[in-house]
Design an enzyme around this catalytic site. Structure first.
Site, short mmCIF file in Angstrom:
data_model
loop_
_atom_site.label_atom_id
_atom_site.label_comp_id
_atom_site.label_asym_id
_atom_site.label_seq_id
_atom_site.Cartn_x
_atom_site.Cartn_y
_atom_site.Cartn_z
N ASP A 165 43.19 30.68 39.45
CA ASP A 165 42.05 30.94 40.34
C ASP A 165 41.65 29.61 40.93
O ASP A 165 41.04 28.78 40.26
CB ASP A 165 40.91 31.57 39.52
CG ASP A 165 39.64 31.76 40.37
OD1 ASP A 165 39.66 31.47 41.58
OD2 ASP A 165 38.62 32.23 39.80
N ASP A 189 32.40 40.36 44.97
CA ASP A 189 32.83 39.03 44.50
C ASP A 189 32.16 37.94 45.34
O ASP A 189 32.59 37.65 46.45
CB ASP A 189 34.36 38.95 44.60
CG ASP A 189 34.92 37.61 44.13
OD1 ASP A 189 34.12 36.72 43.76
OD2 ASP A 189 36.16 37.45 44.14
N LYS A 198 37.98 24.02 49.42
CA LYS A 198 38.49 25.34 49.80
C LYS A 198 37.88 25.81 51.12
O LYS A 198 38.50 26.56 51.87
CB LYS A 198 38.16 26.34 48.68
CG LYS A 198 38.77 27.71 48.84
CD LYS A 198 38.50 28.52 47.60
CE LYS A 198 39.05 29.93 47.68
NZ LYS A 198 38.81 30.65 46.42
N GLU A 229 41.53 37.87 45.33
CA GLU A 229 40.66 37.69 44.16
C GLU A 229 40.04 39.00 43.65
O GLU A 229 40.09 39.26 42.45
CB GLU A 229 39.60 36.64 44.48
CG GLU A 229 40.19 35.23 44.45
CD GLU A 229 39.38 34.19 45.21
OE1 GLU A 229 38.22 34.49 45.58
OE2 GLU A 229 39.89 33.09 45.44
#
Lengths: 620, 169
Positions: free
Chosen positions: A25, A207, A86, A185
């Site tokens: 992850d 999420d 990211k 994800e």
């Protein structure tokens, strides 16, 4: 030593050795690595027992530090300490300016449109920074598991576009990881949740991570995880909640918004701490310069509600796209550290009219789900138990006359997907056509993301409208796009593996690979040979396994002889030749020899799947 | 690969379709051909798996939707419908105009929901009629007209979804 496993024809090969594979992850704030060991999926800790690796990289003059130590340096050395990288993946300089207030780095342009960050170790692209995080996780995994990894499943936000996915894959390549699959994800979270709870039915995954938001609606049925729709915002996360608090502080303190990087970092850190404290406390003390004040939970709720409303809107849209009514949702699962904020749980609970599930660790569930999928893809577990059917998050299309986008594959189409559309020329004698590939939902191309441009040349001159140009889009199981254009009358063809406009240029990747310590000093030819040998071994192993399973049933004696001959040839070249090209050619010959066999095997497995179905009907 | 969308799932071409059964078959077949099952195989086999899966996903997408399914049945009969062509269907033309006007006037959620309910009824009625015609060889020539109607209603349903997105903004 895969060669040792090759058996005499007709004899079963030895069972697979367990292959080491991990799920990673790669998060905005934190990253984790997990693996399935003795049938149990678990996150792997570092030497100090910590499973969470903060996604921070500190570039020092003579060393690169990753993780908690790097995170601790953000305020003292903000320009050389990269966090939340990211948010920059697959983005152009233009996008970055919008994020500028959160990321205090000095950006410089590279060969491509990708921005580079100036550090004391030179200019670093977001891909390289991500690769440094991945290298740290890879080292941890190889140390813990005691061997080299065959590959990794790396998770990405479901709402990542093609450029962001490609950038993630490039980062893994730079880190020396073999990417088994890019996995969304929320889908990874659904796998961990679904297998753990033996859940069936319709599940919504909400999420909210550090920098991205995803919602996915899935149908779980007998080990098949079918994503019905996904939605989200790849630039909305916990970081934005911190930023809302920081803005409020600056307003209350009537302070200038023109901060030094160090001031900015320390204010954001304070804001993040305040957000976390408000989970239990009803108010929290804040100070900035000479200003002191109190942030109540009520005020905090007012600050973040507009952001949360954006997530709820995405949920409603995903439900509509999935053609699912609210009442049909059997469970809502909360994922991502930001779902610890009580207000988030409240608003999600109200939307779905049910209590969201928060009993699984929102930080670890994605890595755990990814490791289960890695275990399947590495061949350690039968694929019968688990299959993931995912979708593309954003529509893919082409620019047509008038600056409009013509959709070729609609959002929420199940992948893999292939679709073709025909176009024609608009001028007499036109011999070339520009293919401009776009991703997004809006009609005007200026509102969509430009993925790539390429030209189809050599169209024979014809009157306007006479040429027939078929453009084929193919999306693979990683959600990555290939585009081919072909003029049907003449057969002229052009194709492109979509290398996004915001990605790295091939030269940049080559430079980074050569610069990378791993490959320093290794002879290029030796490396090429080693790669071909590994590929040849894998092919041999796969063919032998296929022959052992179906060779008798599906091949005539003559066909079998041809394949055996090609195997013998490859084995000989593999053992004796030091020429990468020769090994590659022999492998290709075997591949061609087994082409028809592969097609028959697939047909047979389809028939078997349907037959199983028919038997069940009779029984039921 | 010449197999038709129905044959792919072991079904006979027909308009009446048990969607639960279709999706169950789809899932079983996906298990057999999905690229994840060929992660270990060589590049050609992987490519073949991608092609097969893409083909199956496309077939499933078409068969799931009644309007697309009807259009596909017509194509199987060798009738390639030019959807832009003028429709000789005066009564339905009037209804289309009425529906479009109604859609344009909608500004709130109750009106959207009422419109959706009306649209759904209309779709079901046309689907039933198409189904009856499709089973009656003597009335095959009427099928084309109904497919055009179904296409129009399907497009309208997509526009309703866009309207819902605008209202949610």
């Amino acid at each position: 030593m895969a060669l040792l496993q090759i058996a005499e024809p007709g004899q079963a090969p030895k069972p697979h050795q367990r292959r080491l594979a991990v799920g990673i992850d790669l998060g905005t704030t934190n990253s984790l690595v997990a693996s399935v060991r003795s049938g149990l999926a678990e996150t792997l800790p570092d030497a100090d027992g910590a499973v969470i690796l903060p996604s921070a990289v500190h570039y020092q003059a003579s060393a690169t530090v990753v993780g908690a130590a790097a995170k601790a340096a953000t305020s003292q050395d903000p320009l050389n300490t990269i966090v939340s990288v990211k948010r920059l993946m697959g983005r152009g300089l233009q996008d970055i300016h919008q994020l500028g207030e959160q990321l205090p780095y000095r950006f410089v342009a590279g060969d491509s449109q990708m921005p580079f960050i100036e550090t004391c170790q030179g200019n670093k692209s977001p891909v390289e920074v991500s690769a440094d995080i991945l290298k740290a996780l890879r080292a941890r995994a190889e140390q813990t598991l005691g061997g080299e990894l065959v590959g990794a499943v790396i998770t990405v936000p479901a709402y990542f576009d093609d450029a962001q996915r490609q950038a993630t894959k490039d980062a893994a390549k730079l880190a020396g990881l073999n990417v088994l699959r890019l996995l969304n994800e929320p889908t990874a979270a659904a796998v961990a949740y679904g297998l753990d709870k033996q859940a069936e039915g319709v599940v919504a995954i909400y999420d909210l991570g550090g920098g991205t938001f995803d919602v996915s609606i899935l149908r779980l049925s007998r080990g098949v995880f079918e994503v019905l729709a996904t939605g989200g915002d790849s630039a909305l996360g916990g970081d934005d909640l911190d930023l809302a608090i920081a803005h409020w502080v600056l307003g209350e303190a009537q302070a200038s918004t023109d901060l030094t990087p160090a001031q900015q970092r320390s204010l954001l850190e304070q804001a993040c701490a305040a957000k976390e404290a408000l989970t239990d406390a009803s108010s929290v003390q804040l100070s900035y310069g000479s200003w002191q004040g109190v942030l109540t939970r009520e005020r905090f709720v007012e600050l973040i509600d507009p952001l949360l409303e954006r997530t709820l809107k995405a949920c409603r849209r995903a439900l509509r796209d999935a053609d699912v009514e609210l009442e049909e949702v059997d469970a809502v699962v909360m994922v991502g550290g930001s779902t610890r904020v009580p207000r988030v749980r409240d608003v999600v609970g109200r939307l779905f009219a049910r209590e969201p599930l928060t009993d699984i660790d929102p930080d670890q569930v994605v890595a755990i789900g990814a490791s289960i999928q890695a275990d399947v893809l590495a061949g350690n577990r039968s694929g019968d138990e688990l299959l993931l059917l995912d979708v593309i998050p954003l529509s893919l299309g082409l620019e047509t006359m008038g600056g409009l986008m013509e959709k070729v594959i609609a959002r929420n189409t199940t992948i893999p997907s292939a679709r073709a559309q025909e176009f024609t020329t608009y001028k007499d004698g036109q011999t070339a056509m520009l293919i401009h590939v776009l991703q997004g939902e809006r009609e005007l191309i200026s509102a969509c993301r430009s993925l790539a441009r390429f030209e189809l040349r050599g169209i024979p001159p014809m009157p306007a409208g006479a040429a027939k140009i078929r453009v084929t889009f193919q999306v693979d199981a990683d959600g990555l796009l290939d585009v081919t254009a072909r003029e049907l009358n003449s057969g002229v063809e052009a194709s492109i593996q979509v290398k996004p406009s915001y990605g790295l240029s091939d030269d940049e990747i080559a430079r980074m690979l050569t610069e990378s310590m791993e490959y320093a000093g290794v002879d290029k030819d030796a490396r090429a040979l080693a790669e071909e040998q590994v590929d040849a071994d894998r092919l041999l192993e796969a063919v032998q396994a296929a022959l052992a399973a179906d060779g008798l049933a599906l091949l005539s004696e003559a066909e079998r002889r041809d394949i055996d001959q090609a195997i013998a040839q490859l084995l000989q070249v593999r053992a004796q030749s030091a020429d990468a090209a020769a090994v590659s050619a022999a492998a290709k010959a075997l591949s061609v020899a087994t082409d028809e066999f592969a097609a028959r095997r697939m047909d047979a497995s389809v028939r078997a799947a349907l037959a199983g179905r028919n038997v069940q009907e009779i029984e039921e | 690969m010449s197999e038709c969308h129905f044959g792919l799932f072991g079904l006979k071409p027909a308009f009446e379709l048990d969607l639960t059964e279709l999706s169950a078959r789809y899932r079983e077949m996906a298990k057999a051909v999905h690229p994840d099952r060929f992660a270990d195989a060589d590049a050609r086999e992987q490519r073949l798996a991608i092609e097969r899966s893409a083909n199956m996903n496309e077939a499933y997408r078409v068969l799931k939707n009644p309007a697309q399914r009807a259009l596909y049945l017509l194509r199987l009969q060798g009738c390639d419908l030019a959807l832009e062509a003028t429709v000789q269907d005066p009564s339905f033309l009037m209804q289309q105009m009425h529906l479009r006007e109604a859609l344009e006037e909608i500004t709130d959620w109750p009106a959207v929901n009422a419109f959706k309910a009306e649209l759904k009824q209309l779709q079901q009625a046309q689907e039933q009629e198409f189904s009856a015609i499709w089973q009656d060889a003597a009335r095959m020539s009427e099928a084309e007209r109904l497919v055009r109607r179904l296409q129009f209603l399907d497009k309208l349903a997509r526009e309703v979804r866009q309207l819902e997105e605008r209202l949610d903004d």
